[in-house]
Design an enzyme around this catalytic site. Structure first.
Site, PDB file in Angstrom:
ATOM      1  N   LYS A   1       1.883   5.942   7.807  1.00 49.36           N
ATOM      2  CA  LYS A   1       1.253   4.707   8.275  1.00 49.36           C
ATOM      3  C   LYS A   1       0.859   4.842   9.752  1.00 49.36           C
ATOM      4  O   LYS A   1       1.284   5.792  10.429  1.00 49.36           O
ATOM      5  CB  LYS A   1       2.240   3.555   8.066  1.00 49.36           C
ATOM      6  CG  LYS A   1       2.562   3.299   6.593  1.00 49.36           C
ATOM      7  CD  LYS A   1       3.448   2.071   6.455  1.00 49.36           C
ATOM      8  CE  LYS A   1       3.657   1.702   5.006  1.00 49.36           C
ATOM      9  NZ  LYS A   1       4.375   0.424   4.849  1.00 49.36           N
TER      10      LYS A   1
ATOM     11  N   ARG B   1      11.687   8.530  -1.745  1.00 49.85           N
ATOM     12  CA  ARG B   1      12.083   7.181  -1.288  1.00 49.85           C
ATOM     13  C   ARG B   1      13.437   7.224  -0.577  1.00 49.85           C
ATOM     14  O   ARG B   1      13.682   6.495   0.359  1.00 49.85           O
ATOM     15  CB  ARG B   1      12.102   6.192  -2.460  1.00 49.85           C
ATOM     16  CG  ARG B   1      10.698   5.707  -2.810  1.00 49.85           C
ATOM     17  CD  ARG B   1      10.698   4.586  -3.814  1.00 49.85           C
ATOM     18  NE  ARG B   1      10.940   3.274  -3.256  1.00 49.85           N
ATOM     19  CZ  ARG B   1      10.017   2.500  -2.696  1.00 49.85           C
ATOM     20  NH1 ARG B   1       8.775   2.925  -2.572  1.00 49.85           N
ATOM     21  NH2 ARG B   1      10.325   1.303  -2.243  1.00 49.85           N
TER      22      ARG B   1
ATOM     23  N   THR C   1      13.106  -0.054   2.944  1.00 52.79           N
ATOM     24  CA  THR C   1      11.824  -0.617   3.399  1.00 52.79           C
ATOM     25  C   THR C   1      11.952  -1.225   4.796  1.00 52.79           C
ATOM     26  O   THR C   1      11.044  -1.103   5.618  1.00 52.79           O
ATOM     27  CB  THR C   1      11.366  -1.732   2.422  1.00 52.79           C
ATOM     28  OG1 THR C   1      11.212  -1.149   1.130  1.00 52.79           O
ATOM     29  CG2 THR C   1      10.065  -2.368   2.851  1.00 52.79           C
TER      30      THR C   1
ATOM     31  N   ARG D   1      12.964   6.259   8.194  1.00 52.97           N
ATOM     32  CA  ARG D   1      12.884   4.923   8.799  1.00 52.97           C
ATOM     33  C   ARG D   1      14.111   4.620   9.660  1.00 52.97           C
ATOM     34  O   ARG D   1      13.999   3.966  10.695  1.00 52.97           O
ATOM     35  CB  ARG D   1      12.718   3.873   7.693  1.00 52.97           C
ATOM     36  CG  ARG D   1      11.336   3.948   7.035  1.00 52.97           C
ATOM     37  CD  ARG D   1      11.318   3.240   5.702  1.00 52.97           C
ATOM     38  NE  ARG D   1       9.981   3.134   5.132  1.00 52.97           N
ATOM     39  CZ  ARG D   1       9.746   2.824   3.871  1.00 52.97           C
ATOM     40  NH1 ARG D   1      10.751   2.597   3.035  1.00 52.97           N
ATOM     41  NH2 ARG D   1       8.514   2.734   3.426  1.00 52.97           N
TER      42      ARG D   1
ATOM     43  N   ASN E   1       6.960   0.595   9.138  1.00 50.47           N
ATOM     44  CA  ASN E   1       8.061   1.422   8.625  1.00 50.47           C
ATOM     45  C   ASN E   1       7.645   2.866   8.334  1.00 50.47           C
ATOM     46  O   ASN E   1       8.189   3.521   7.462  1.00 50.47           O
ATOM     47  CB  ASN E   1       8.714   0.750   7.417  1.00 50.47           C
ATOM     48  CG  ASN E   1       7.728   0.435   6.324  1.00 50.47           C
ATOM     49  OD1 ASN E   1       6.574   0.848   6.418  1.00 50.47           O
ATOM     50  ND2 ASN E   1       8.163  -0.259   5.299  1.00 50.47           N
TER      51      ASN E   1
ATOM     52  N   HIS F   1       4.493   5.084   3.596  1.00 49.33           N
ATOM     53  CA  HIS F   1       4.443   4.449   2.276  1.00 49.33           C
ATOM     54  C   HIS F   1       4.794   5.519   1.256  1.00 49.33           C
ATOM     55  O   HIS F   1       4.335   6.656   1.375  1.00 49.33           O
ATOM     56  CB  HIS F   1       3.026   3.929   1.975  1.00 49.33           C
ATOM     57  CG  HIS F   1       2.828   3.722   0.495  1.00 49.33           C
ATOM     58  ND1 HIS F   1       3.263   2.587  -0.142  1.00 49.33           N
ATOM     59  CD2 HIS F   1       2.303   4.525  -0.472  1.00 49.33           C
ATOM     60  CE1 HIS F   1       3.008   2.700  -1.438  1.00 49.33           C
ATOM     61  NE2 HIS F   1       2.423   3.865  -1.664  1.00 49.33           N
TER      62      HIS F   1
END
Ligand code: ADP
Length: 194
Positions: free
Chosen positions: A14, A123, A129, A140, A160, A163
């Site tokens: 991002k 993930r 998130t 993150r 964050n 994606h």
């Protein structure tokens, strides 16, 4: 049925990830875990293409609103003051709009990551998130502290860094949305495929 090593997921770095200079670090973390990068590109996102990337159904949009509400409740903030409503279905669209504006605000890096349980493992490497909740050792958790408590006061999406697709089905859909067939490569990684 695909071979377990053929599971693929879609990742986008991002604007905050690109602008913090984390592109190499993020790719390194995937490769270190024996995942294989099979497509990779920096690009300037078109607003419409980002808009079509994120789900438009009410369930997903309400979920965005609920995430904000639960953080507001936890920290004693008043959603009525910031959003003029306490209904998640009405807060969600506002957040979706902030998210799209944010994603379209700078170049992004898109990639396809392949390997055993690629969707879940990526993930896990990315972390929760909400960066303030993410464990240390995750992307993150190591490089952001953002939270909807701050982001929504500033009328923006939570930053964050990455994606990543949530399910293998979503991954296949997102890979098709962002890459042509000939842009995803097939090669054998030393130590992984041979
Ligand atoms: P993930 O990216 O982990 O799959 P979601 O699909 O729930 O998370 O949300 C998509 C993105 O929307 C998040 O990565 C984050 O940037 C942003 N976002 C989610 N919830 C909120 C919120 N309550 N306020 C602001 N931004 C949010």
């Amino acid at each position: 049925m695909k071979h377990p090593k053929e599971e693929r997921t879609y990742v986008m770095i991002k604007p905050d990830g690109v602008r913090k200079g984390l592109t190499g670090e993020i790719i390194r973390r995937f490769e270190q875990r024996d995942l294989k990068i099979v497509a990779l590109e920096m690009f300037n996102p078109a607003h419409d293409k980002i808009n079509d990337h994120y789900p438009k159904n009410e369930e997903w949009i309400t979920r965005l609103g609920n995430k904000t509400l639960s953080t507001y409740e936890k920290y004693g903030y008043d959603a009525m003051v910031d959003f003029g409503t306490i209904e998640p279905a009405k807060i969600g669209p506002e957040i979706r709009k902030w998210l799209i504006d944010y994603m379209a605000s700078s170049p992004l890096v898109k990639m396809v990551v392949q390997g055993v349980h690629a969707v879940d493992v990526v993930r896990k490497i990315a972390g929760d998130t909400m960066p303030y909740k993410a464990d240390m050792g995750t992307i993150r958790g190591d490089f952001s502290i953002d939270s909807p408590a701050l982001a929504n006061k500033e009328k923006r999406a939570v930053m964050n860094i990455v994606h990543c697709s949530e399910t293998p089905e979503e991954a296949e859909h997102e890979i098709k949305h962002w890459f042509g067939e000939s842009e995803v490569y097939d090669y054998k990684r030393f130590g992984v495929d041979e």
